[in-house]
Design an enzyme around this catalytic site. Structure first.
Site, mmCIF file in Angstrom:
data_model
loop_
_atom_site.group_PDB
_atom_site.id
_atom_site.type_symbol
_atom_site.label_atom_id
_atom_site.label_comp_id
_atom_site.label_asym_id
_atom_site.label_seq_id
_atom_site.Cartn_x
_atom_site.Cartn_y
_atom_site.Cartn_z
ATOM 1 N N ASP A 55 -78.739 -25.403 23.921
ATOM 2 C CA ASP A 55 -78.877 -24.005 23.528
ATOM 3 C C ASP A 55 -77.886 -23.701 22.399
ATOM 4 O O ASP A 55 -76.676 -23.826 22.585
ATOM 5 C CB ASP A 55 -78.607 -23.109 24.743
ATOM 6 C CG ASP A 55 -78.713 -21.634 24.399
ATOM 7 O OD1 ASP A 55 -79.712 -21.260 23.773
ATOM 8 O OD2 ASP A 55 -77.795 -20.867 24.731
ATOM 9 N N THR B 239 -81.835 -18.994 18.730
ATOM 10 C CA THR B 239 -80.445 -19.062 18.264
ATOM 11 C C THR B 239 -80.215 -20.268 17.355
ATOM 12 O O THR B 239 -79.479 -20.175 16.384
ATOM 13 C CB THR B 239 -79.484 -19.137 19.466
ATOM 14 O OG1 THR B 239 -79.905 -20.168 20.340
ATOM 15 C CG2 THR B 239 -79.454 -17.839 20.233
ATOM 16 N N THR B 240 -80.862 -21.397 17.683
ATOM 17 C CA THR B 240 -80.717 -22.594 16.835
ATOM 18 C C THR B 240 -81.468 -22.388 15.524
ATOM 19 O O THR B 240 -80.953 -22.687 14.447
ATOM 20 C CB THR B 240 -81.247 -23.839 17.566
ATOM 21 O OG1 THR B 240 -80.616 -23.921 18.842
ATOM 22 C CG2 THR B 240 -80.949 -25.099 16.790
ATOM 23 N N ASP C 46 -83.234 -17.522 28.810
ATOM 24 C CA ASP C 46 -83.878 -17.391 27.494
ATOM 25 C C ASP C 46 -85.343 -16.973 27.657
ATOM 26 O O ASP C 46 -85.827 -16.078 26.961
ATOM 27 C CB ASP C 46 -83.805 -18.713 26.718
ATOM 28 C CG ASP C 46 -82.419 -18.967 26.140
ATOM 29 O OD1 ASP C 46 -81.524 -18.130 26.396
ATOM 30 O OD2 ASP C 46 -82.227 -19.983 25.456
#
Length: 535
Positions: free
Chosen positions: A66, A99-100, A392
């Site tokens: 994550d 997020t990545t 998530d």
């Protein structure tokens, strides 16, 4: 006089540091690109994991892919890198996923900007081109989005597909059908409120990930007091945060002197009377269950048992807060006015066994949407990562229920946006066109990295995907299970429109902010002086 004016003048305090123009810009680019390179190997369904270890003794080990978790855990010193770390935290708080992607896209934009600045194109020209590119990309994404909120069956299928797509890049990928159904059931119980506080996640070692389940009720990881009823129906609950021990003398250094042992017994008796009086005041509320955030000591516990009251002690603060939310009660600290206290209610409280542990199960709570997800797994690291993955998925689903539009995943949306940006660049005269072309290249890097991480020939796959989009096959993306391009609508690879839009806007804003920098000034460190007034 002229020679004096040419002499360098230092206006900063001794110890302060300044980086100017190209040096400052290069320092920013290097820091931001390094952060992107750090997390880009975790992108996509075949992304790799990272092990994070804390530096302290008996260090905790975290295994995760994550992006937000990785970036939170690392300490960065570079100011531009800190901007990207903060941006990924905002993405996590705002929509829960991507997020990545947002970090990698911002880093790729800056990588392209570095090449353009080496060609002597001014940063403001690049920013102007990027802004126009962001605008058309956003409009293309909005036009490509589909909304099935009027058809409950198709919307349910959309939610399942979004949950599967989100979980396919996480640890739970091998059990994604089980967990996506579990996540959708939990979010649909919220009836559109999006209040994830009502979904409680409990982690219990043992079993396998497939033994995880959704419980329609509330589970509290505590035990019921000794000699008290273990099962109770139609319960009135008083939720409190109060000390149940004797009131200590709170004057520092004070002592109580007595001239005989009998006087000590009198003091103990007075303390007991005080405790009994407090318990009596609690019982006047007409309750049959008392839950306290702090400890309930032996004597009050005995009094509750005699009155046939179920008493639960040391329910941690988040447990008490959530319990107050789902049972419809309020947390109380004083008990002088029972008529002003709002009690919680539920139909049944009983003890249940999960693995080797006993938990307290509340069913028929006032807030009907409350539920508990029980996660099982072989190690603590697996449980922690499963919780992050599920969080998530729950966040993205809660966002999708509020904003029901969806877009296709697998690099399809990125290629779609890159195509419209390239078309705009071809129609635009001047240097801004070069900046737009660089924006399109950065967008195309996302499907390239997804293919690279899976071990496929990214150049070939991305060229095929671009050709498909030029032929207006706008639903085509990367099928990473077989290493070919495919129709994302048929494969059910769907993502939330909200997540994709946030990725695009956050990455372009952060990259633009870093690109504007032409000076980095570091303050002088504060000098340490000896402390002449120790306490």
């Amino acid at each position: 006089m002229a020679s004096l004016s040419m002499a360098p003048v230092n206006i900063f305090r001794h110890g302060a540091d300044e980086e100017k123009a190209e040096t400052a810009r290069l320092s920013s680019f290097v820091g931001a690109i390094s952060i992107g390179d750090l997390v880009k190997s975790t992108l996509g369904p075949k992304g790799m994991d990272k092990i994070l270890m804390s530096g302290s003794k008996g260090s905790a080990v975290t295994v995760t892919n994550d992006g937000a978790t990785i970036l939170k855990a690392i300490g960065v010193d570079n100011p531009a890198a800190k901007v990207l770390v903060d941006m990924s935290k905002v993405q996590d708080d705002e929509v829960g996923d991507g997020t990545t992607s947002v970090t990698v896209l911002a880093a790729e934009l800056l990588r392209e900007a570095e090449i353009l600045i080496a060609k002597k194109i001014h940063p403001q020209t690049i920013i102007s081109g990027w802004r126009k590119a962001t605008q058309v990309a956003r409009e293309a994404l909005r036009d490509a989005a589909v909304d099935h909120s009027n058809d409950p069956a198709r919307f349910q299928e959309d939610l399942l597909n979004i949950a599967r797509t989100t979980l396919s890049s996480k640890l739970l990928t091998h059990h994604k059908n089980h967990f996506s159904q579990l996540a959708v059931d939990a979010v649909m119980r919220l009836k559109g409120s999006g209040n994830l506080e009502a979904i409680h996640v409990i982690k219990k070692l043992g079993g396998s990930l497939t033994d995880s389940y959704l419980d329609e009720g509330f589970l509290l990881d505590k035990k019921i007091g000794v000699n008290q009823p273990k099962r109770m129906e139609n319960v009135n609950i008083l939720i409190a945060n109060t000390g149940m021990d004797t009131d200590k003398i709170k004057v520092f250094g004070s002592r109580v002197r007595v001239d005989s042992i009998a006087k000590v017994a009198d003091i103990e008796l007075a303390e007991k009377e005080k405790m009994k009086e407090k318990v009596d005041r609690i019982l006047k509320h007409g309750i049959n269950c008392f839950i306290n955030r702090q400890l309930i000591y032996n004597y009050p516990e005995q009094l509750f048992a005699q009155a046939g009251i179920m008493a639960i002690e040391h329910a941690d603060f988040s447990g008490v807060e959530r319990l107050a939310l789902v049972t419809g009660g309020e947390i109380t600290s004083t008990f002088d006015h029972p008529e002003l206290v709002k009690l919680g209610h539920c139909k049944l409280i009983e003890e249940v066994m999960i693995g080797e542990d006993t938990l307290i199960h509340f069913s028929g709570v006032a807030m009907g949407e409350a539920c508990t997800v029980v996660l099982r797994g072989a190690t603590q690291q697996i449980l922690d990562e499963a919780e992050r993955s599920l969080h998530d998925a729950l966040c993205v689903l809660a966002q999708t229920v509020k904003e029901p539009r969806t877009v296709y995943g697998g690099g399809c949306s990125e290629m779609l946006m890159a195509k419209v940006v390239s078309d705009l660049a071809n129609r635009t005269p001047g240097k801004e066109a070069v900046a737009m072309e660089s924006f399109a290249k950065a967008l195309m890097m996302l499907p390239t990295i997804i293919a690279d991480n899976a071990g496929y020939d990214s150049a070939d796959l991305v060229a095929q995907l671009r050709a498909a989009h030029v032929e207006n096959k706008n639903q085509f993306g990367l099928n990473m299970s077989e290493g070919i391009i495919g129709n994302m609508a048929e494969l059910g690879i769907t993502e939330s429109f909200q997540v994709k839009r946030q990725v695009l806007l956050s990455a372009s804003e952060a990259a633009e902010m870093i690109l504007r920098v032409d000076n980095i000034i570091k303050a002088a460190p504060r000098k340490r002086v000896p402390d002449h007034h120790p306490c």
